[in-house]
Design an enzyme around this catalytic site. Sequence first.
Site, PDB file in Angstrom:
ATOM      1  N   LYS A 185     -26.843  18.117   5.629  1.00 30.51           N
ATOM      2  CA  LYS A 185     -26.430  17.240   6.731  1.00 30.51           C
ATOM      3  C   LYS A 185     -25.285  17.864   7.524  1.00 30.51           C
ATOM      4  O   LYS A 185     -25.324  17.917   8.751  1.00 30.51           O
ATOM      5  CB  LYS A 185     -25.968  15.882   6.179  1.00 30.51           C
ATOM      6  CG  LYS A 185     -27.109  14.938   5.850  1.00 30.51           C
ATOM      7  CD  LYS A 185     -26.561  13.537   5.589  1.00 30.51           C
ATOM      8  CE  LYS A 185     -27.663  12.589   5.157  1.00 30.51           C
ATOM      9  NZ  LYS A 185     -27.183  11.267   4.762  1.00 30.51           N
ATOM     10  N   GLU A 231     -34.499  11.784  -5.790  1.00 31.60           N
ATOM     11  CA  GLU A 231     -33.123  11.753  -5.293  1.00 31.60           C
ATOM     12  C   GLU A 231     -32.190  11.085  -6.303  1.00 31.60           C
ATOM     13  O   GLU A 231     -31.008  11.394  -6.374  1.00 31.60           O
ATOM     14  CB  GLU A 231     -33.092  11.007  -3.943  1.00 31.60           C
ATOM     15  CG  GLU A 231     -32.020  11.505  -3.015  1.00 31.60           C
ATOM     16  CD  GLU A 231     -32.222  11.064  -1.563  1.00 31.60           C
ATOM     17  OE1 GLU A 231     -32.430  11.938  -0.698  1.00 31.60           O
ATOM     18  OE2 GLU A 231     -32.170   9.850  -1.296  1.00 31.60           O
ATOM     19  N   HIS A 268     -60.964  16.232  -7.144  1.00 32.30           N
ATOM     20  CA  HIS A 268     -61.680  17.390  -6.616  1.00 32.30           C
ATOM     21  C   HIS A 268     -60.712  18.417  -6.037  1.00 32.30           C
ATOM     22  O   HIS A 268     -61.104  19.270  -5.245  1.00 32.30           O
ATOM     23  CB  HIS A 268     -62.682  16.928  -5.551  1.00 32.30           C
ATOM     24  CG  HIS A 268     -63.618  15.898  -6.090  1.00 32.30           C
ATOM     25  ND1 HIS A 268     -64.792  16.216  -6.722  1.00 32.30           N
ATOM     26  CD2 HIS A 268     -63.514  14.543  -6.154  1.00 32.30           C
ATOM     27  CE1 HIS A 268     -65.384  15.099  -7.129  1.00 32.30           C
ATOM     28  NE2 HIS A 268     -64.631  14.075  -6.804  1.00 32.30           N
TER      29      HIS A 268
HETATM   30  O1  PA5 Z   1     -31.665   6.820  -0.345  1.00 37.80           O
HETATM   31  C1  PA5 Z   1     -30.799   7.130   0.449  1.00 37.80           C
HETATM   32  O2  PA5 Z   1     -29.616   6.738   0.325  1.00 37.80           O
HETATM   33  C2  PA5 Z   1     -31.119   8.001   1.647  1.00 37.80           C
HETATM   34  O3  PA5 Z   1     -32.452   8.374   1.646  1.00 37.80           O
HETATM   35  C3  PA5 Z   1     -30.829   7.233   2.943  1.00 37.80           C
HETATM   36  O4  PA5 Z   1     -31.598   6.079   2.980  1.00 37.80           O
HETATM   37  C4  PA5 Z   1     -31.152   8.110   4.166  1.00 37.80           C
HETATM   38  O5  PA5 Z   1     -30.419   9.302   4.118  1.00 37.80           O
HETATM   39  C5  PA5 Z   1     -30.836   7.369   5.459  1.00 37.80           C
HETATM   40  O6  PA5 Z   1     -29.487   6.972   5.505  1.00 37.80           O
HETATM   41  P1  PA5 Z   1     -28.969   5.913   6.561  1.00 37.80           P
HETATM   42  O7  PA5 Z   1     -29.631   4.600   6.253  1.00 37.80           O
HETATM   43  O8  PA5 Z   1     -27.489   5.850   6.398  1.00 37.80           O
HETATM   44  O9  PA5 Z   1     -29.381   6.403   7.918  1.00 37.80           O
END
Ligand code: PA5
Length: 471
Positions: A440, A298, A327
């Site tokens: 989203k 990410e 394996h």
């Molecule tokens: O790394 C990130 O920013 C995302 O993976 C968030 O942690 C994830 O989308 C969850 O977001 P939130 O804590 O606002 O629910």
Amino acid sequence: MSRLRLEYANCLADRVGTHGISASTLEAASRQMSDLTQQLNSSKGTGMECWRLLPFDPLRTAHLEGINSLTKKHRDSTDNLVVLGIGGSALGNIALHNALCPLTYNLMPRPERDGPRIFVLDNVDPQVITRTFAEIKRTDPSFERTLVNVISKSGETAETAALFMIARGILSEAMGDKHSDHIVAITDPKQGTMRSICDEAGYETLPVPEGVGGRFSVLSPVGLFSSAMCGIDIKALLDGAAEMDERCCEPDIRQNPAAMLAFLLIELTRQGKINHVLMPYCNALYSLADWYRQLWAESLGKRVDLQGNEVFAGATPIKALGTTDQHSQIQLYREGPNDKVIGFVEVETWDDDVCIPAGLGVENLSYLEGVNLSDLLKAEKKATEYALVESQRPNFTITLPRLDAHCVGQFIQMWEIATAYAGLMLNINPYDQPAVETGKVATFGLMGRAGYEGWKDKVEKTLDTSSHMIE
Ligand code: PA5
């Protein structure tokens, strides 16, 4: 204190020929990496780099105080801790729990366990949710000994919001207004939907500190509260992270594990090694490989660079488990496309070991008699490393002297800092995730959220399958 080690000789051309990094490239990079270290040292604690300050005061003491006070209040009266979150608000919790609590933690009788059973719920899988709450109800019908720890920086994330609404509904049905004593939220201290919910309902809260994005938040209350509830030594985690942070301020790349890791992986990506495997030889560390996958994917998978040019940066992080995947995957890693870097993770000294007994009396298997499993595991890892080098496949090894909180803290801080270096090397922003947004908002549209109506039609039209379907 034991220091984590990074062995990288198998990434160099001396070992793996043209598939490795030449001595001159490494030499030339030393200067550039030292400049980047200076840059990171001066931006430390600013903007989205506040996560680097988590192991240090004043954040450290403030967080430890808040966590300790809530842990003291809830630990003895809680038998089931239900953590709700997703992505950066869950993967770190799962990783810490699996790395530092016994594999059978939830099955152990309470007196032998250092805290409540823990259930981390991230996916909105109806079966998992039904069965988990049924199991909790079986042991705690009134839910009086159950604590829900909801983690969401924004409070807008559909999965976490849905799970929170379900958990809150179950608790309120069981105990009415008293349910609010059974919820601890970790969220933005100033703003956001979850903040408003908490202020309104009077839930106890801990902060996701400013300048700390989800995937960089494991060493904040996000990862530390559930760890402390389960008896993990969170001070040792922060000590390990602080020590690693200091090592990573070192300008000489040969003394700086995060700079070296980032350099190896990004340089090898430039040489076509676009898949980065992390392969612990330790079941307990497997979830940490999941945490790494999110961090690397990410943070670095970006379409545009800082100037807006299309670059399609990043590499695909993959997790594997030694010896299990010897394996399953090593055939591909040795003889398939030479497009991978394999990172082994090894534990040097094991707290538990098992000696293989003598007495079977089969000659072909006698070499195993009287041998410890940890020695067999080490031999298997070394043999795989050798096999990869023989096939000119670059690889490196991270060694944790022990499987403890101090070493895991070092591991986490090293990868987070390596990600910051990688972001600079790729000239991208490692702290945003613009590509996640489309999914989203399309979900909001499909689920009928006000203000997102247009998305439903758009999605349905684009995904019309009526003419290409086999029934
Ligand atoms: O790394 C990130 O920013 C995302 O993976 C968030 O942690 C994830 O989308 C969850 O977001 P939130 O804590 O606002 O629910």
